[in-house]
Design an enzyme around this catalytic site. Structure first.
Site, PDB file in Angstrom:
ATOM      1  N   ASP A 502      44.269  46.346  43.393  1.00  0.00           N
ATOM      2  CA  ASP A 502      44.270  45.489  44.582  1.00  0.00           C
ATOM      3  C   ASP A 502      44.738  46.259  45.814  1.00  0.00           C
ATOM      4  OD1 ASP A 502      43.927  43.110  45.980  1.00  0.00           O
ATOM      5  OD2 ASP A 502      44.969  41.913  44.485  1.00  0.00           O
ATOM      6  N   ASP A 572      38.524  35.780  47.165  1.00  0.00           N
ATOM      7  CA  ASP A 572      39.542  34.941  46.530  1.00  0.00           C
ATOM      8  C   ASP A 572      39.089  33.490  46.476  1.00  0.00           C
ATOM      9  OD1 ASP A 572      41.254  36.957  45.969  1.00  0.00           O
ATOM     10  OD2 ASP A 572      42.724  36.497  47.539  1.00  0.00           O
TER      11      ASP A 572
HETATM   12  C1  GLA Z   1      45.062  39.225  45.820  1.00  0.00           C
HETATM   13  C2  GLA Z   1      43.881  39.103  44.864  1.00  0.00           C
HETATM   14  C3  GLA Z   1      44.098  37.931  43.945  1.00  0.00           C
HETATM   15  C4  GLA Z   1      45.398  38.131  43.192  1.00  0.00           C
HETATM   16  C5  GLA Z   1      46.548  38.310  44.172  1.00  0.00           C
HETATM   17  C6  GLA Z   1      47.824  38.681  43.454  1.00  0.00           C
HETATM   18  O1  GLA Z   1      45.090  38.174  46.712  1.00  0.00           O
HETATM   19  O2  GLA Z   1      42.685  38.983  45.571  1.00  0.00           O
HETATM   20  O3  GLA Z   1      43.022  37.804  43.042  1.00  0.00           O
HETATM   21  O4  GLA Z   1      45.286  39.236  42.345  1.00  0.00           O
HETATM   22  O5  GLA Z   1      46.273  39.343  45.111  1.00  0.00           O
HETATM   23  O6  GLA Z   1      48.881  38.842  44.307  1.00  0.00           O
END
Ligand code: GLA
Length: 763
Positions: A502, A572
């Site tokens: 990420d 997301d």
């Molecule tokens: C980001 C990702 C999510 C999740 C969060 C965790 O927003 O896109 O899918 O993994 O971080 O903190």
């Protein structure tokens, strides 16, 4: 080299076939290269060689799949684009490069000539590919042909400034399967003094005059990524750019230009391009007064400078370009094929994406051994193949205020480390994946307390936080070594098969105070290179580990990161209806085989929309299926539905992930309907997913006319989910399915259908 001459009517006939493509000059050439021969000493073969050079006309021709790309040296020594479009016949004449004379004192030939790569000098006013400041104050740079080589299907052309020893190698590599051409440039300082590069692009793509060009590009925001934009091109400049130091969410480094005032999904000439770079970038689409277009792309010049000492060189990222005469749909199918076979690790030998479970939407940061094991058991029971634990497992991570940077296992949540959970996941027949965000640090972390100088910053200036975190300066060798070593340790000590990598903010205060002043802006380039090199080294040492590129959703998806990662997280936003348009946009540039799509809870956390489990599954089954729901809340009948649909997905996943995608009805423009069809690579099967937003005024669902089938083959129809009209036949020819079509019977709100067509073997 054999040469052939055309005269009179022989010339006329081939000219008719050139219409779909573009010529940049009206001059004709009477000498062409005979099929299978080459001036470069390559042996003749039945298939035309990929790279031809005509030493008389001084033209270069590259052929791959359905595409020809031709350019040559003009009388001034400039490298000039001649043709890019539908593949020409081997014996077709190639026009000779001739610099345009310009039309007035304000219109110098250097600007009117479609150059392959132009230095800023000699009166250039269009976007230069290269701009240099020399230590004596000179900023004039005029690049002319020097020499060329062909090696391993790669054409390298060296240009040199007319007086100074600045050499630019232009590198061309065309993919034979798709005709996608990878272009990049290497700038070498062969002078005796350092100089500063202020702007450098990878390549210029030129399109000849036309007054009906339409530009498409992709824009977005967090949770609303991948919106397809379309605009007519008129004289002027469109700038697509990220100044965020990563690929970015606002605009993706992809474009397509169609020559049609009424673009059709699967008909028409489309030129497309994408950058292989995960840092700040820029693509300029310039249309001149004659409606000719030049597209330059690479590092954004904004806040850019790169010093080259004598003997040093700088290589640009790759700028990929392709052409399709099957509309924007054909363009994306070519790009998908290219990405899956030639960009992502393992290429054509890659595994299909396993069905994964991810705990993020179920647990948030509240992960622990017992909770994860309980979810793992439930996930395994529906056929999940990979169990992924998301954020919250490390350091003092309770929420997003602390812990990033401290990559030890949290001993309260996992008193025995990760091994018991991983063992449990394996015993359930799944592999194990883990979330990491290696490039970041929370100020509330041991790492930051120990190394406050490891983050990007300007001395004595604020350090602006995003999601309570700062960006580690990966350009620093010590930071790079730290990040590599904690990941290597994690992967060496635990049986981890997958990392969700990420990257949850963009840069602010992009300073590198520890570097010499003249090197500080190199942070933009060096950071991304070090990121790629960490990913590459980790993959070499742990070849079984797969990686997903995530950036708070789809903010880091490009052809650079896809060289070292296996899949991407598009958004997301997991609402299945919103996802239809997000996924539709994503697939203009990127393959369903890298597009992760989770089935999550209803009502959806983001927009409170309620949908059935079947609808959610069918939406996600158009990509690489994952489950992100809280399985602890599921009723027994939900498990039964999920088991059935996961099994149905596995039966068609090769077709969906690796096949040819046709958008029968795009959800773009608030359509009530959305339909995709994927045709297997070997054509044995097609999978169709049809969605209804809501029926209005008794309107029937539009008839579906399938595409990409063998007209004379017989296909049998299998309805997997939802309903087709009563009386729908079960067997018919490809022609029937494509021209008579299929009548879907969907009514109400948020309904979906899924059916397959299976090609019968000839008796
Ligand atoms: C980001 C990702 C999510 C999740 C969060 C965790 O927003 O896109 O899918 O993994 O971080 O903190």
């Amino acid at each position: 080299m054999r040469k052939r001459s055309f005269i009179g009517s022989e010339l006329f006939e081939p000219l008719q076939r050139w219409r779909p493509g573009i010529f940049f000059t009206i001059a004709f050439c009477v000498s062409v290269i005979a099929p299978g021969s080459s001036a470069l000493g390559q042996s003749a073969s039945a298939e035309p060689a990929l790279i031809h050079y005509d030493e008389t006309a001084h033209t270069f021709r590259m052929d791959g799949a359905g595409v020809s790309y031709i350019f040559g040296m003009n009388q001034n020594g400039e490298l000039q684009s001649l043709y890019w479009g539908k593949r020409l016949r081997p014996a077709d004449p190639i026009p000779q490069a001739r610099a345009d004379g310009g039309t007035s004192a304000f219109d110098l030939p250097v600007n009117a000539t479609p150059q392959e790569f132009a230095g800023w000098g000699g009166g250039l006013v269009v976007v230069p590919d290269l701009k240099i400041t020399f230590p004596d104050g000179n900023r004039d740079l005029v690049l002319h042909y020097l020499s060329h080589t062909v090696r391993d299907n790669t054409l390298t052309i060296s240009l040199k400034d007319i007086s100074r020893n600045v050499v630019v190698d232009l590198i061309y590599r065309m993919d034979e399967e798709t005709g996608v051409l990878a272009r990049s440039a290497r700038i070498e300082n062969r002078t005796k003094l350092p100089f500063t590069i202020e702007q450098v692009f990878a390549a210029t793509w030129n399109l000849g005059s036309s007054n009906d060009y339409q530009l498409r590009y992709l824009t977005g925001r967090w949770a609303g990524e991948w919106n397809l934009q379309q605009t007519a091109l008129h004289p002027g400049k469109v700038v697509l750019e990220s100044r965020r130091a990563s690929t970015g969410i606002e605009v993706n480094p992809w474009f397509a230009i169609e020559r049609s005032s009424e673009p059709d999904q699967d008909v028409g000439d489309v030129w497309f391009g994408a950058l292989g770079w995960s840092g700040s970038w820029q693509i300029n689409v310039e249309t001149n007064w004659q409606n000719g277009v030049r597209i330059t792309g690479g590092y954004t010049p904004f806040d850019f400078s790169y010093d080259l000492a004598p003997g040093q060189s700088l290589e640009t990222p790759e700028f990929y370009g392709g052409y399709s005469n099957a509309g924007i749909g054909g363009a994306s199918r070519l790009l998908h094929r290219f990405e899956l076979d030639s960009v992502v690790p393992q290429g054509s030998h890659r595994r299909l994406r396993p069905v994964l479970y991810n705990s993020w939407e179920a647990t948030g940061f509240d992960v622990n051994e017992a909770g994860q094991e309980a979810l793992a058991e439930k996930a395994a029971s529906i056929g999940v193949e990979r169990f992924v634990m998301d954020d919250g497992w490390f350091g003092e991570r309770k929420d997003d205020h602390a812990g990033l940077g401290d990559w030890y296992v949290n001993s309260q949540k996992f008193p025995h480390g990760l091994k018991p959970l991983i063992g449990k996941v394996h015993s359930l027949g799944m592999d194990f994946g883990l979330w990491v965000e290696p490039e970041m640090v929370n100020p509330n972390s041991d790492l930051y307390r120990k190394h406050p100088d490891w983050v990007l910053n300007f001395t004595d200036r604020p350090r602006t936080e995003g999601r309570n975190q700062l960006v580690l300066n990966l350009a620093r060798d010590d930071v790079k070594a730290y990040v590599y070593s904690f990941l290597d340790k994690l992967l060496s000590e635990n049986e981890i098969s997958f990392l969700k990598w990420d990257y949850n903010r963009n840069w602010s205060e992009p300073g590198w105070p520890a570097a010499p002043l003249e090197k500080q802006k190199e942070v933009y380039v060096k950071y991304v290179r070090n990121l790629y090199s960490i990913l590459t080294e980790l993959r070499e040492k742990h070849p079984h580990v797969e990686i997903e590129s995530c950036s708070g959703g789809g903010a880091r998806v490009d052809l650079g990161i896809l060289h070292t990662t296996d899949e991407a997280w598009p958004s997301d936003n997991t609402d299945p209806f919103d996802r239809l348009s997000i996924q539709d946009g994503f697939t203009y540039a990127y393959a369903p085989g890298v597009m992760m799509a989770w089935v999550t809870d209803s009502p959806n956390w983001m927009n409170s929309r309620s949908t059935s489990l079947e609808y959610r599954f069918l939406s996600s089954m158009q990509g690489s299926l994952g489950i992100g729901a809280n399985l602890n809340k599921w009723a027994p009948e939900d498990f039964a539905v999920a088991r059935r649909l996961v099994a149905e997905y596995k039966a068609v996943r090769a077709t969906v992930q690796d096949g040819a995608l046709y958008r029968l009805i795009s959800p773009d423009g608030n359509s009530e309907y959305s339909v995709t069809e994927s045709v297997a690579r070997d054509g044995h099967e097609a999978a169709v997913f049809a969605f209804l937003h809501s029926s209005q005024k008794g309107q029937p669902y539009p008839q579906l006319y399938l595409r990409g089938l063998d007209p004379s083959a017989v296909y049998s129809l299998h309805v997997q989910e939802g309903k087709l009209a009563d009386g729908t036949v079960e067997r018919a020819s490809g022609d029937y399915w494509m021209h008579h079509g299929v009548t879907v019977s969907l009514r109400g709100d948020f309904h979906a259908a899924f059916f397959t067509l299976e090609r019968e073997r000839p008796q």
